[in-house]
Scaffold this motif. Structure first.
Motif, mmCIF file in Angstrom:
data_model
loop_
_atom_site.group_PDB
_atom_site.id
_atom_site.type_symbol
_atom_site.label_atom_id
_atom_site.label_comp_id
_atom_site.label_asym_id
_atom_site.label_seq_id
_atom_site.Cartn_x
_atom_site.Cartn_y
_atom_site.Cartn_z
ATOM 1 N N SER A 288 70.532 -8.895 36.665
ATOM 2 C CA SER A 288 71.767 -8.604 37.395
ATOM 3 C C SER A 288 71.658 -7.285 38.150
ATOM 4 O O SER A 288 72.240 -7.126 39.234
ATOM 5 C CB SER A 288 72.961 -8.560 36.432
ATOM 6 O OG SER A 288 72.823 -7.552 35.465
ATOM 7 N N THR A 289 70.902 -6.329 37.637
ATOM 8 C CA THR A 289 70.694 -5.070 38.349
ATOM 9 C C THR A 289 69.939 -5.317 39.652
ATOM 10 O O THR A 289 70.267 -4.746 40.693
ATOM 11 C CB THR A 289 69.911 -4.066 37.477
ATOM 12 O OG1 THR A 289 70.675 -3.777 36.307
ATOM 13 C CG2 THR A 289 69.643 -2.776 38.233
ATOM 14 N N ILE A 290 68.927 -6.183 39.584
ATOM 15 C CA ILE A 290 68.190 -6.535 40.815
ATOM 16 C C ILE A 290 69.129 -7.153 41.834
ATOM 17 O O ILE A 290 69.139 -6.778 43.007
ATOM 18 C CB ILE A 290 67.043 -7.538 40.488
ATOM 19 C CG1 ILE A 290 65.954 -6.831 39.706
ATOM 20 C CG2 ILE A 290 66.484 -8.141 41.778
ATOM 21 C CD1 ILE A 290 64.895 -7.781 39.166
ATOM 22 N N PHE A 291 69.957 -8.104 41.385
ATOM 23 C CA PHE A 291 70.852 -8.781 42.318
ATOM 24 C C PHE A 291 71.838 -7.820 42.969
ATOM 25 O O PHE A 291 72.009 -7.801 44.189
ATOM 26 C CB PHE A 291 71.612 -9.889 41.599
ATOM 27 C CG PHE A 291 72.553 -10.646 42.490
ATOM 28 C CD1 PHE A 291 72.089 -11.560 43.416
ATOM 29 C CD2 PHE A 291 73.923 -10.406 42.436
ATOM 30 C CE1 PHE A 291 72.961 -12.238 44.266
ATOM 31 C CE2 PHE A 291 74.793 -11.076 43.271
ATOM 32 C CZ PHE A 291 74.312 -11.994 44.191
ATOM 33 N N HIS A 292 72.456 -6.977 42.142
ATOM 34 C CA HIS A 292 73.504 -6.092 42.673
ATOM 35 C C HIS A 292 72.924 -4.937 43.468
ATOM 36 O O HIS A 292 73.630 -4.338 44.285
ATOM 37 C CB HIS A 292 74.389 -5.576 41.540
ATOM 38 C CG HIS A 292 75.242 -6.628 40.927
ATOM 39 N ND1 HIS A 292 76.235 -7.272 41.623
ATOM 40 C CD2 HIS A 292 75.235 -7.180 39.674
ATOM 41 C CE1 HIS A 292 76.828 -8.178 40.835
ATOM 42 N NE2 HIS A 292 76.233 -8.125 39.657
ATOM 43 N N SER A 293 71.653 -4.621 43.285
ATOM 44 C CA SER A 293 71.068 -3.486 44.006
ATOM 45 C C SER A 293 71.060 -3.736 45.515
ATOM 46 O O SER A 293 71.102 -2.795 46.302
ATOM 47 C CB SER A 293 69.628 -3.232 43.529
ATOM 48 O OG SER A 293 68.776 -4.304 43.889
ATOM 49 N N GLU A 294 71.006 -4.991 45.929
ATOM 50 C CA GLU A 294 70.999 -5.311 47.351
ATOM 51 C C GLU A 294 72.385 -5.668 47.890
ATOM 52 O O GLU A 294 72.536 -5.935 49.073
ATOM 53 C CB GLU A 294 70.054 -6.490 47.601
ATOM 54 C CG GLU A 294 68.607 -6.216 47.247
ATOM 55 C CD GLU A 294 67.940 -5.213 48.149
ATOM 56 O OE1 GLU A 294 68.406 -5.067 49.305
ATOM 57 O OE2 GLU A 294 66.984 -4.564 47.718
ATOM 58 N N HIS A 295 73.385 -5.624 46.991
ATOM 59 C CA HIS A 295 74.714 -6.027 47.434
ATOM 60 C C HIS A 295 75.755 -4.928 47.295
ATOM 61 O O HIS A 295 76.907 -5.123 47.635
ATOM 62 C CB HIS A 295 75.164 -7.274 46.629
ATOM 63 C CG HIS A 295 74.440 -8.521 47.003
ATOM 64 N ND1 HIS A 295 73.150 -8.772 46.614
ATOM 65 C CD2 HIS A 295 74.825 -9.585 47.761
ATOM 66 C CE1 HIS A 295 72.755 -9.956 47.099
ATOM 67 N NE2 HIS A 295 73.742 -10.468 47.798
ATOM 68 N N ASP A 296 75.349 -3.777 46.750
ATOM 69 C CA ASP A 296 76.312 -2.688 46.566
ATOM 70 C C ASP A 296 76.535 -1.940 47.878
ATOM 71 O O ASP A 296 75.697 -1.934 48.752
ATOM 72 C CB ASP A 296 75.798 -1.704 45.502
ATOM 73 C CG ASP A 296 75.822 -2.338 44.113
ATOM 74 O OD1 ASP A 296 76.535 -3.336 43.942
ATOM 75 O OD2 ASP A 296 75.150 -1.805 43.211
#
Length: 296
Positions: A288-296
């Motif tokens: 989830s950290t990987i996913f949100h790192s590109e969406h924050d």
């Protein structure tokens, strides 16, 4: 106020550890090669020490003057470690050396090997990792209050001047170029992982409480490289699309070390010793950290 001398403060691990020590009230002096990094280090509260890993006299003097020493610059440089051990001999000061859990790597080329998680230094590491293991063993046998911390796949934003880790950014860069997540071979190989903030907390805990001769793996989760590739694909808007590359392609892209051990091996370890010390990691969310790192 106690002073800690560190190598690697401009790096991802070292910078994060330094900031955590500063938060806990320590003075930190850090070896730094490039003067252009000095203002950023000073802004964080780190006192830069001009020098390189080849400057034995500087490293020895700083180690002798400090209350404790932490090496995060290189897991594979025996000269730096030997210099520090010689400078600290008979002093009773603490020295924390940073290894890396590829010492438990198996060169599986993307395949999964069902093995029991390592809790200590492998007795029979692969030849490619024998030199690193020799350094770890030398530190633990050095006769002083010496400790080895062995991180796994690290993720999360660094606390120092370097914000990015190594493995996930390499895979992300490749995915951007190719238009899909990538893994080597079957992608079933697994890596234990740890968040950078939890890792920094372990260094602080070890500095203050670890007994001499302690060896700590740092992990709080495990994922296959195929799972990681999928999360990266989703983060980049590729809908989770992934594809395999051969070990030869991986070597061409990332070099022998990066392909065979960084991204192609299994590195499955247990932080039971660190938890016994009282380490309480709070992050267990690599995907989830990987996913949100590109969406924050």
């Amino acid at each position: 106020m106690k002073t800690v001398f560190m190598t690697g403060v401009t790096g991802y691990i070292g910078g994060s550890v330094a900031v955590r020590l500063l938060q806990a009230g320590y003075d930190v002096r850090g070896l730094a090669r490039n003067e252009k990094d000095f203002p950023a280090l000073k802004a964080l509260g780190i006192q830069p020490v001009a020098g390189t890993l080849n400057d034995e006299a500087i490293i020895a003097a700083e180690a002798a003057a400090a209350d404790a020493v932490i090496n995060t610059a290189s897991a594979d440089n025996p000269y730096v470690v030997a210099t520090i051990l010689e400078a600290l001999a008979g002093s009773g000061k603490k020295f924390i050396h940073t290894s890396g859990s590829s010492i438990a790597g198996d060169k599986a080329r993307g395949g999964y090997a069902a093995t029991e998680a390592f809790t200590f230094i492998p007795k029979n590491p692969r030849l490619e990792k024998a030199a690193r293991v020799a350094i770890d063993r030398a530190v633990l046998a050095g006769g002083g209050h010496y400790i080895v911390i062995c991180p796994t796949m690290i993720y999360g934003n660094g606390l120092g001047i370097k914000k990015d880790s190594v493995q996930v950014p390499l895979l992300t860069e490749a995915a951007r170029e190719l238009g899909h997540g990538v893994y080597i071979g079957e992608g079933e190989n697994r890596w234990s992982n740890v968040h950078i903030e939890d890792l920094a907390n372990l260094y602080l805990l070890a500095l203050e409480q670890a007994p001499s001769g302690s060896f700590y793996y740092a992990e709080n989760g495990i994922h296959s490289l195929k799972e990681i590739a999928g999360a990266i694909s989703k983060s980049l808007g590729f809908g989770g699309k992934t594809a395999s590359i051969t070990i030869e392609e991986a070597i061409h892209r990332w070099g022998m070390e990066g392909a065979q051990f960084g991204l192609g091996s299994n590195s499955i370890v247990s932080a039971v010793a660190a938890r016994s010390l009282g380490w309480l990691p709070v992050h267990n969310n690599l995907l989830s950290t990987i996913f949100h790192s590109e969406h924050d």
